[in-house]
Design a protein around this motif. Structure first.
Motif, PDB file in Angstrom:
ATOM      1  N   GLY A 186      36.245  14.940 -17.918  1.00 27.40           N
ATOM      2  CA  GLY A 186      36.038  14.414 -16.567  1.00 27.40           C
ATOM      3  C   GLY A 186      35.451  15.443 -15.612  1.00 27.40           C
ATOM      4  O   GLY A 186      34.621  15.105 -14.762  1.00 27.40           O
ATOM      5  N   ASN A 187      35.852  16.692 -15.750  1.00 23.64           N
ATOM      6  CA  ASN A 187      35.290  17.759 -14.908  1.00 23.64           C
ATOM      7  C   ASN A 187      33.792  17.909 -15.131  1.00 23.64           C
ATOM      8  O   ASN A 187      33.027  18.046 -14.186  1.00 23.64           O
ATOM      9  N   TRP A 188      33.391  17.885 -16.385  1.00 19.98           N
ATOM     10  CA  TRP A 188      31.974  18.070 -16.718  1.00 19.98           C
ATOM     11  C   TRP A 188      31.121  16.895 -16.241  1.00 19.98           C
ATOM     12  O   TRP A 188      30.031  17.095 -15.709  1.00 19.98           O
ATOM     13  N   ILE A 189      31.635  15.685 -16.428  1.00 15.14           N
ATOM     14  CA  ILE A 189      30.877  14.504 -16.015  1.00 15.14           C
ATOM     15  C   ILE A 189      30.776  14.446 -14.494  1.00 15.14           C
ATOM     16  O   ILE A 189      29.712  14.177 -13.934  1.00 15.14           O
ATOM     17  N   CYS A 190      31.887  14.712 -13.826  1.00 11.62           N
ATOM     18  CA  CYS A 190      31.908  14.731 -12.366  1.00 11.62           C
ATOM     19  C   CYS A 190      30.951  15.795 -11.827  1.00 11.62           C
ATOM     20  O   CYS A 190      30.152  15.538 -10.925  1.00 11.62           O
ATOM     21  N   MET A 191      31.028  16.990 -12.382  1.00 12.81           N
ATOM     22  CA  MET A 191      30.162  18.080 -11.923  1.00 12.81           C
ATOM     23  C   MET A 191      28.696  17.731 -12.089  1.00 12.81           C
ATOM     24  O   MET A 191      27.883  17.906 -11.178  1.00 12.81           O
ATOM     25  N   ALA A 192      28.319  17.214 -13.257  1.00 16.04           N
ATOM     26  CA  ALA A 192      26.909  16.860 -13.497  1.00 16.04           C
ATOM     27  C   ALA A 192      26.439  15.791 -12.523  1.00 16.04           C
ATOM     28  O   ALA A 192      25.289  15.822 -12.060  1.00 16.04           O
ATOM     29  N   TYR A 193      27.314  14.865 -12.193  1.00 14.90           N
ATOM     30  CA  TYR A 193      26.941  13.822 -11.230  1.00 14.90           C
ATOM     31  C   TYR A 193      26.643  14.433  -9.865  1.00 14.90           C
ATOM     32  O   TYR A 193      25.613  14.161  -9.258  1.00 14.90           O
ATOM     33  N   TYR A 194      27.527  15.255  -9.379  1.00  9.58           N
ATOM     34  CA  TYR A 194      27.340  15.811  -8.038  1.00  9.58           C
ATOM     35  C   TYR A 194      26.291  16.905  -7.976  1.00  9.58           C
ATOM     36  O   TYR A 194      25.762  17.193  -6.907  1.00  9.58           O
ATOM     37  N   MET A 251      34.545  26.795 -13.464  1.00  7.80           N
ATOM     38  CA  MET A 251      33.560  25.882 -12.888  1.00  7.80           C
ATOM     39  C   MET A 251      33.315  26.142 -11.405  1.00  7.80           C
ATOM     40  O   MET A 251      32.578  25.412 -10.759  1.00  7.80           O
ATOM     41  N   ASN A 252      33.892  27.199 -10.881  1.00  7.04           N
ATOM     42  CA  ASN A 252      33.684  27.535  -9.474  1.00  7.04           C
ATOM     43  C   ASN A 252      32.229  27.861  -9.145  1.00  7.04           C
ATOM     44  O   ASN A 252      31.851  27.887  -7.979  1.00  7.04           O
ATOM     45  N   TYR A 253      31.421  28.108 -10.144  1.00  8.35           N
ATOM     46  CA  TYR A 253      29.987  28.358  -9.955  1.00  8.35           C
ATOM     47  C   TYR A 253      29.316  27.163  -9.269  1.00  8.35           C
ATOM     48  O   TYR A 253      28.405  27.337  -8.475  1.00  8.35           O
ATOM     49  N   TRP A 254      29.783  25.960  -9.583  1.00  8.76           N
ATOM     50  CA  TRP A 254      29.126  24.745  -9.098  1.00  8.76           C
ATOM     51  C   TRP A 254      29.787  24.227  -7.830  1.00  8.76           C
ATOM     52  O   TRP A 254      30.940  23.802  -7.837  1.00  8.76           O
ATOM     53  N   GLN A 255      29.038  24.233  -6.735  1.00  9.90           N
ATOM     54  CA  GLN A 255      29.549  23.756  -5.443  1.00  9.90           C
ATOM     55  C   GLN A 255      29.877  22.274  -5.481  1.00  9.90           C
ATOM     56  O   GLN A 255      30.833  21.830  -4.845  1.00  9.90           O
ATOM     57  N   GLY A 256      29.091  21.493  -6.218  1.00 10.02           N
ATOM     58  CA  GLY A 256      29.370  20.060  -6.352  1.00 10.02           C
ATOM     59  C   GLY A 256      30.730  19.820  -6.978  1.00 10.02           C
ATOM     60  O   GLY A 256      31.483  18.935  -6.559  1.00 10.02           O
TER      61      GLY A 256
END
Length: 148
Positions: free
Chosen positions: A45-53, A123-128
């Motif tokens: 879920g983290n990966w899918i959410c991150m890619a979306y945002y 995953m803190n690298y990704w602001q989304g």
């Protein structure tokens, strides 16, 4: 004149053909197969959410930043630190051309994202991800996708 118009149309169609807009469930299956579910302690879920945002699941997204660097692809991976573009002063920690991060083949993007999670603070690298996904119930992101 007509030849120039036809040539421009062919070029624009070939550019579009190289990019892909994934669906949530198709991406979930690719991510599971690539070993992203629970990679670095982060659920699917983290990966899918991150890619979306980060990209709305679009492989061709390129974002020019104020510092002159560019974020590339489905994970919006930055050109200065992680990939190689035409600029000379770059770190290229993923040992990949930035252009490889904007194709419909997600292999290089996934390998680089894994490296980012491993070598930075998760995953803190990704602001989304930080803004929309961190600390949230992310079970809905894989719901109905027939992934375990």
């Amino acid at each position: 004149m007509k030849a120039a118009g036809v040539l421009a149309l062919i070029i624009s169609l070939s550019i579009v053909a190289e990019s892909k807009l994934y669906t949530r469930c198709k991406l979930a299956k690719i991510f599971v197969k690539a070993g992203l579910d629970n990679y670095g302690g982060f659920s699917l879920g983290n990966w899918i959410c991150m890619a979306y945002y980060e990209s709305r699941y679009n492989t061709s997204v390129q974002t020019l930043l104020d510092d002159g660097t560019v974020d590339y692809g489905i994970f919006q991976i930055n050109s200065f630190t992680w990939c190689r573009s035409d600029r000379i002063r770059q770190k290229n920690h993923c040992h990949v051309a930035c252009s490889a991060l904007i194709t419909d083949d997600l292999t290089d993007a996934i390998l680089c994202a894994k490296k980012i999670v491993k070598e930075t603070q998760g995953m803190n690298y990704w602001q989304g991800w930080k803004k929309h996904c961190e600390g949230k119930d992310l079970s809905e992101w894989k719901k109905g996708c027939e992934v375990s």
